[in-house]
Motif scaffolding. Structure first.
Motif, PDB file in Angstrom:
ATOM      1  N   ASP A  31       0.825  -1.204   0.000  1.00 32.78           N
ATOM      2  CA  ASP A  31       0.000   0.000   0.000  1.00 32.78           C
ATOM      3  C   ASP A  31       0.859   1.254   0.000  1.00 32.78           C
ATOM      4  OD1 ASP A  31      -2.708   1.281   0.338  1.00 32.78           O
ATOM      5  OD2 ASP A  31      -1.723   2.036   2.138  1.00 32.78           O
ATOM      6  N   TYR A  32       1.945   1.231   0.774  1.00 31.91           N
ATOM      7  CA  TYR A  32       2.861   2.375   0.807  1.00 31.91           C
ATOM      8  C   TYR A  32       3.465   2.601  -0.574  1.00 31.91           C
ATOM      9  CZ  TYR A  32       7.098   5.062   1.925  1.00 31.91           C
ATOM     10  OH  TYR A  32       8.099   6.001   1.945  1.00 31.91           O
ATOM     11  N   TYR A  33       3.880   1.525  -1.218  1.00 31.39           N
ATOM     12  CA  TYR A  33       4.478   1.623  -2.553  1.00 31.39           C
ATOM     13  C   TYR A  33       3.471   2.159  -3.562  1.00 31.39           C
ATOM     14  CZ  TYR A  33       6.872   0.218  -6.854  1.00 31.39           C
ATOM     15  OH  TYR A  33       7.478   0.216  -8.092  1.00 31.39           O
ATOM     16  N   ASP A  34       2.239   1.677  -3.484  1.00 29.36           N
ATOM     17  CA  ASP A  34       1.216   2.031  -4.466  1.00 29.36           C
ATOM     18  C   ASP A  34       0.679   3.441  -4.295  1.00 29.36           C
ATOM     19  OD1 ASP A  34       1.379  -0.438  -5.680  1.00 29.36           O
ATOM     20  OD2 ASP A  34      -0.520  -1.201  -4.887  1.00 29.36           O
ATOM     21  N   THR A  35       0.747   3.985  -3.095  1.00 31.20           N
ATOM     22  CA  THR A  35       0.064   5.260  -2.846  1.00 31.20           C
ATOM     23  C   THR A  35       0.960   6.407  -2.398  1.00 31.20           C
ATOM     24  OG1 THR A  35      -0.432   4.675  -0.540  1.00 31.20           O
ATOM     25  CG2 THR A  35      -2.055   4.022  -2.210  1.00 31.20           C
ATOM     26  N   GLU A  36       2.123   6.094  -1.824  1.00 29.89           N
ATOM     27  CA  GLU A  36       2.933   7.159  -1.215  1.00 29.89           C
ATOM     28  C   GLU A  36       4.336   7.298  -1.782  1.00 29.89           C
ATOM     29  OE1 GLU A  36       2.961   7.900   3.064  1.00 29.89           O
ATOM     30  OE2 GLU A  36       1.549   6.243   3.264  1.00 29.89           O
ATOM     31  N   TRP A  37       5.047   6.185  -1.845  1.00 31.12           N
ATOM     32  CA  TRP A  37       6.483   6.263  -2.125  1.00 31.12           C
ATOM     33  C   TRP A  37       6.743   6.886  -3.496  1.00 31.12           C
ATOM     34  CZ3 TRP A  37      10.286   3.214  -5.046  1.00 31.12           C
ATOM     35  CH2 TRP A  37      11.616   3.484  -4.647  1.00 31.12           C
ATOM     36  N   GLY A  38       7.535   7.931  -3.508  1.00 29.97           N
ATOM     37  CA  GLY A  38       7.904   8.580  -4.754  1.00 29.97           C
ATOM     38  C   GLY A  38       6.954   9.667  -5.215  1.00 29.97           C
ATOM     39  N   MET A  39       5.877   9.888  -4.454  1.00 34.80           N
ATOM     40  CA  MET A  39       4.964  10.970  -4.815  1.00 34.80           C
ATOM     41  C   MET A  39       5.469  12.286  -4.225  1.00 34.80           C
ATOM     42  SD  MET A  39       2.873   9.571  -6.796  1.00 34.80           S
ATOM     43  CE  MET A  39       1.608  10.831  -6.983  1.00 34.80           C
ATOM     44  N   PRO A  40       5.300  13.392  -4.929  1.00 37.89           N
ATOM     45  CA  PRO A  40       5.871  14.665  -4.476  1.00 37.89           C
ATOM     46  C   PRO A  40       5.338  15.109  -3.116  1.00 37.89           C
ATOM     47  CG  PRO A  40       5.228  14.801  -6.783  1.00 37.89           C
ATOM     48  CD  PRO A  40       4.674  13.510  -6.258  1.00 37.89           C
ATOM     49  N   VAL A  41       6.254  15.482  -2.243  1.00 34.83           N
ATOM     50  CA  VAL A  41       5.935  16.082  -0.954  1.00 34.83           C
ATOM     51  C   VAL A  41       6.681  17.408  -0.908  1.00 34.83           C
ATOM     52  CG1 VAL A  41       6.085  15.870   1.558  1.00 34.83           C
ATOM     53  CG2 VAL A  41       5.674  13.825   0.154  1.00 34.83           C
ATOM     54  N   THR A  42       5.948  18.487  -0.789  1.00 32.13           N
ATOM     55  CA  THR A  42       6.589  19.802  -0.890  1.00 32.13           C
ATOM     56  C   THR A  42       6.283  20.716   0.295  1.00 32.13           C
ATOM     57  OG1 THR A  42       4.717  20.648  -2.189  1.00 32.13           O
ATOM     58  CG2 THR A  42       6.580  19.721  -3.430  1.00 32.13           C
ATOM     59  N   ASP A  43       5.542  20.225   1.289  1.00 35.64           N
ATOM     60  CA  ASP A  43       5.252  21.055   2.455  1.00 35.64           C
ATOM     61  C   ASP A  43       6.273  20.794   3.553  1.00 35.64           C
ATOM     62  OD1 ASP A  43       3.780  18.402   2.699  1.00 35.64           O
ATOM     63  OD2 ASP A  43       3.526  19.173   4.733  1.00 35.64           O
ATOM     64  N   GLU A  44       6.479  21.776   4.395  1.00 39.04           N
ATOM     65  CA  GLU A  44       7.519  21.685   5.420  1.00 39.04           C
ATOM     66  C   GLU A  44       7.307  20.497   6.352  1.00 39.04           C
ATOM     67  OE1 GLU A  44       9.227  25.070   8.215  1.00 39.04           O
ATOM     68  OE2 GLU A  44       7.508  24.063   9.175  1.00 39.04           O
ATOM     69  N   ARG A  45       6.081  20.357   6.889  1.00 31.85           N
ATOM     70  CA  ARG A  45       5.845  19.289   7.850  1.00 31.85           C
ATOM     71  C   ARG A  45       6.041  17.921   7.210  1.00 31.85           C
ATOM     72  NH1 ARG A  45       3.592  15.285   9.539  1.00 31.85           N
ATOM     73  NH2 ARG A  45       2.494  15.121   7.545  1.00 31.85           N
ATOM     74  N   GLY A  46       5.567  17.765   5.977  1.00 25.25           N
ATOM     75  CA  GLY A  46       5.716  16.491   5.294  1.00 25.25           C
ATOM     76  C   GLY A  46       7.169  16.119   5.048  1.00 25.25           C
ATOM     77  N   VAL A  47       7.958  17.091   4.593  1.00 27.17           N
ATOM     78  CA  VAL A  47       9.379  16.830   4.350  1.00 27.17           C
ATOM     79  C   VAL A  47      10.094  16.561   5.671  1.00 27.17           C
ATOM     80  CG1 VAL A  47      11.538  17.817   3.489  1.00 27.17           C
ATOM     81  CG2 VAL A  47       9.411  18.149   2.201  1.00 27.17           C
ATOM     82  N   PHE A  48       9.758  17.332   6.702  1.00 25.50           N
ATOM     83  CA  PHE A  48      10.396  17.137   8.004  1.00 25.50           C
ATOM     84  C   PHE A  48      10.084  15.747   8.561  1.00 25.50           C
ATOM     85  CE2 PHE A  48      10.100  17.490  12.703  1.00 25.50           C
ATOM     86  CZ  PHE A  48      11.444  17.695  12.971  1.00 25.50           C
ATOM     87  N   GLU A  49       8.833  15.327   8.495  1.00 24.99           N
ATOM     88  CA  GLU A  49       8.486  13.991   8.990  1.00 24.99           C
ATOM     89  C   GLU A  49       9.281  12.911   8.274  1.00 24.99           C
ATOM     90  OE1 GLU A  49       4.898  10.908   8.301  1.00 24.99           O
ATOM     91  OE2 GLU A  49       4.276  12.717   9.374  1.00 24.99           O
ATOM     92  N   ARG A  50       9.338  12.990   6.971  1.00 19.78           N
ATOM     93  CA  ARG A  50      10.042  11.958   6.208  1.00 19.78           C
ATOM     94  C   ARG A  50      11.538  11.988   6.471  1.00 19.78           C
ATOM     95  NH1 ARG A  50       5.358  13.097   4.408  1.00 19.78           N
ATOM     96  NH2 ARG A  50       4.097  11.653   3.162  1.00 19.78           N
TER      97      ARG A  50
END
Length: 203
Positions: A31-50
């Motif tokens: 599910d992570y591969y199909d929906t999240e991994w490699g998709m653009p994250v450009t907000d501060e909190r999202g980048v910081f979490e990752r």
């Protein structure tokens, strides 16, 4: 399935879609591969979490971190930098006692100091803008898992810049994994149904 290179490391699932083996067995990873991994994250909190989770992952499997992600989010107040930047010594021991997360004191302390660095970086366009400024001119086109690099010149440069800005647990391997996770590079195998899904790189 057409489009899969000969002798590829891809596995065609019961849904007819091709994925690497690591994303084919565990439903959570799939599910992570199909929906999240490699998709653009450009907000501060999202980048910081990752960035934080990639740092915690060092020496461990990503599956462990993914299973613990809800507990991480609860323990670290949703990875909101402003809140974590205000943590003091009294907040460290409860985190060390939290069995739901990875209880590594150095990584916990680094998360706090990285939050403070993130708040400070707002004076200069912010964390997300800094990380994305290291997007390369081209992306790998791997047919096999062994074709995927662990670092890149850009991840080395990003690691050095983050360290200069006060971040820790941001080595070149960690920053390359971050770049993969948030779409800065596309390391989906050729023939994967996710190749090119970010809209940033062609299939």
């Amino acid at each position: 399935m057409t489009g899969i290179p000969a002798h590829s490391d891809l596995v065609v699932g019961d849904d007819g879609l091709a994925r690497p083996e690591w994303a084919s067995m565990d439903p959570l990873l799939r599910d992570y591969y199909d929906t999240e991994w490699g998709m653009p994250v450009t907000d501060e909190r999202g980048v910081f979490e990752r960035l934080c989770l990639e740092g915690f992952q060092a020496g461990l499997s990503w599956a462990i971190i993914l299973r613990k992600r809800p507990a991480f989010r609860a323990a670290f107040d949703g990875f909101v930098p402003d809140i974590i930047a205000g943590y003091g010594d009294a907040d460290i021991e409860p985190l060390m006692a939290n069995a739901g997360i990875v209880r590594n004191r150095r990584k916990i302390i680094a998360t706090i100091s990285n939050a403070r660095a993130t708040v400070d970086l707002r004076k200069d366009n912010g964390l997300a803008a800094l990380v994305w400024s290291f997007q390369p001119a081209s992306t790998p086109r791997p047919e096999h898992l062994e074709d995927i690099p662990a670092t890149s010149p850009e991840s080395v440069a990003l690691s050095e810049e983050l360290r200069r800005r006060g971040y820790s647990f941001v080595g070149p391997t960690t920053t390359f994994a971050l770049m993969e996770a948030i779409g800065i590079v596309d390391t989906h195998l050729l023939g994967s149904h996710r190749r090119g899904s970010s809209g940033i790189w062609p299939r």
